[in-house]
Design a protein around this motif. Sequence first.
Motif, mmCIF file in Angstrom:
data_model
loop_
_atom_site.group_PDB
_atom_site.id
_atom_site.type_symbol
_atom_site.label_atom_id
_atom_site.label_comp_id
_atom_site.label_asym_id
_atom_site.label_seq_id
_atom_site.Cartn_x
_atom_site.Cartn_y
_atom_site.Cartn_z
ATOM 1 N N LYS A 17 0.860 -1.168 0.205
ATOM 2 C CA LYS A 17 0.247 -0.186 -0.301
ATOM 3 C C LYS A 17 0.618 1.118 -0.312
ATOM 4 C CE LYS A 17 -4.163 -2.021 2.627
ATOM 5 N NZ LYS A 17 -5.022 -2.121 4.024
ATOM 6 N N ILE A 18 2.180 1.342 1.131
ATOM 7 C CA ILE A 18 3.318 2.509 0.686
ATOM 8 C C ILE A 18 3.292 2.329 -0.571
ATOM 9 C CG2 ILE A 18 5.055 3.449 1.859
ATOM 10 C CD1 ILE A 18 3.836 2.296 4.304
ATOM 11 N N ARG A 19 4.031 1.357 -1.076
ATOM 12 C CA ARG A 19 4.536 1.291 -2.521
ATOM 13 C C ARG A 19 3.575 2.285 -3.315
ATOM 14 N NH1 ARG A 19 7.644 -3.462 -1.999
ATOM 15 N NH2 ARG A 19 9.547 -2.872 -1.350
ATOM 16 N N ALA A 20 2.358 2.215 -3.387
ATOM 17 C CA ALA A 20 1.254 2.281 -4.826
ATOM 18 C C ALA A 20 0.793 3.468 -4.455
ATOM 19 C CB ALA A 20 0.158 1.403 -4.750
ATOM 20 N N ILE A 21 1.066 3.742 -2.576
ATOM 21 C CA ILE A 21 0.920 5.297 -2.316
ATOM 22 C C ILE A 21 0.426 6.829 -3.096
ATOM 23 C CG2 ILE A 21 2.322 6.721 -0.816
ATOM 24 C CD1 ILE A 21 0.230 6.631 1.434
ATOM 25 N N SER A 22 0.939 7.260 -3.674
ATOM 26 C CA SER A 22 1.353 8.215 -4.668
ATOM 27 C C SER A 22 -0.041 8.555 -5.589
ATOM 28 C CB SER A 22 3.054 7.932 -5.304
ATOM 29 O OG SER A 22 2.499 7.003 -6.635
ATOM 30 N N GLU A 23 -0.770 7.125 -5.897
ATOM 31 C CA GLU A 23 -1.873 7.137 -6.683
ATOM 32 C C GLU A 23 -2.995 7.301 -6.488
ATOM 33 O OE1 GLU A 23 -1.379 2.867 -7.878
ATOM 34 O OE2 GLU A 23 0.827 3.005 -9.014
ATOM 35 N N LEU A 24 -3.023 6.660 -4.648
ATOM 36 C CA LEU A 24 -4.049 7.101 -4.343
ATOM 37 C C LEU A 24 -4.261 8.264 -3.625
ATOM 38 C CD1 LEU A 24 -3.624 3.679 -1.913
ATOM 39 C CD2 LEU A 24 -4.811 3.943 -3.729
ATOM 40 N N VAL A 25 -3.259 9.437 -3.232
ATOM 41 C CA VAL A 25 -3.645 10.262 -2.585
ATOM 42 C C VAL A 25 -2.922 11.404 -3.782
ATOM 43 C CG1 VAL A 25 -3.470 9.162 -0.113
ATOM 44 C CG2 VAL A 25 -1.293 9.846 -1.959
#
Length: 175
Positions: A17-25
């Motif tokens: 989730k942290i690796r993909a966080i840029s897409e989420l926020v």
Amino acid sequence: KRLEVSQPVLTNADVEKIRAISELVDGAFRTATIDCTWPVDEGAEGLSNAMTRICLNATDAVLADNNILILSDRATAPDRIAIPALLATAAIHHHLVARGLRMQTGLVVETGEAREVHHFCVLAGYGAEAVNPYVAFETLEQLRAQRGLSLTSYEIQKNYIKAVGKGILKVMSKM
């Protein structure tokens, strides 16, 4: 901006989730993964080159506006040797401090070495904000499957994280 976690032990899913966080926020948080391994064929001398490489990669990542660095030894294989997690964490932490960049990023350590409370406490003391002990979780899952335990994977991970968390608090209370 800082990403806060309620406790410093991250599951494998948490790290993804942290690796993909840029897409989420919407890009408020950006991550970079630093490979903390080196080729076997370089031998013992390769450690020095690998240490230089990870420090330079960390600097480049922070200057490229990555505010979460994941220091990972997952690439460990028969042809790749892992830099000890504590050595890699301390080197990157001090390298970034010396360049005035440490406060611009968080360090997450993804390592197979961390198993015991002491490992987590020492990594935290040397600059890690969170640790993902992926080998510990894989071992717990293997034991659960082999012994036919009635607990789910989630419950076993939750119990392990709770035990490590209590141990960390106990160590912190003595400091």
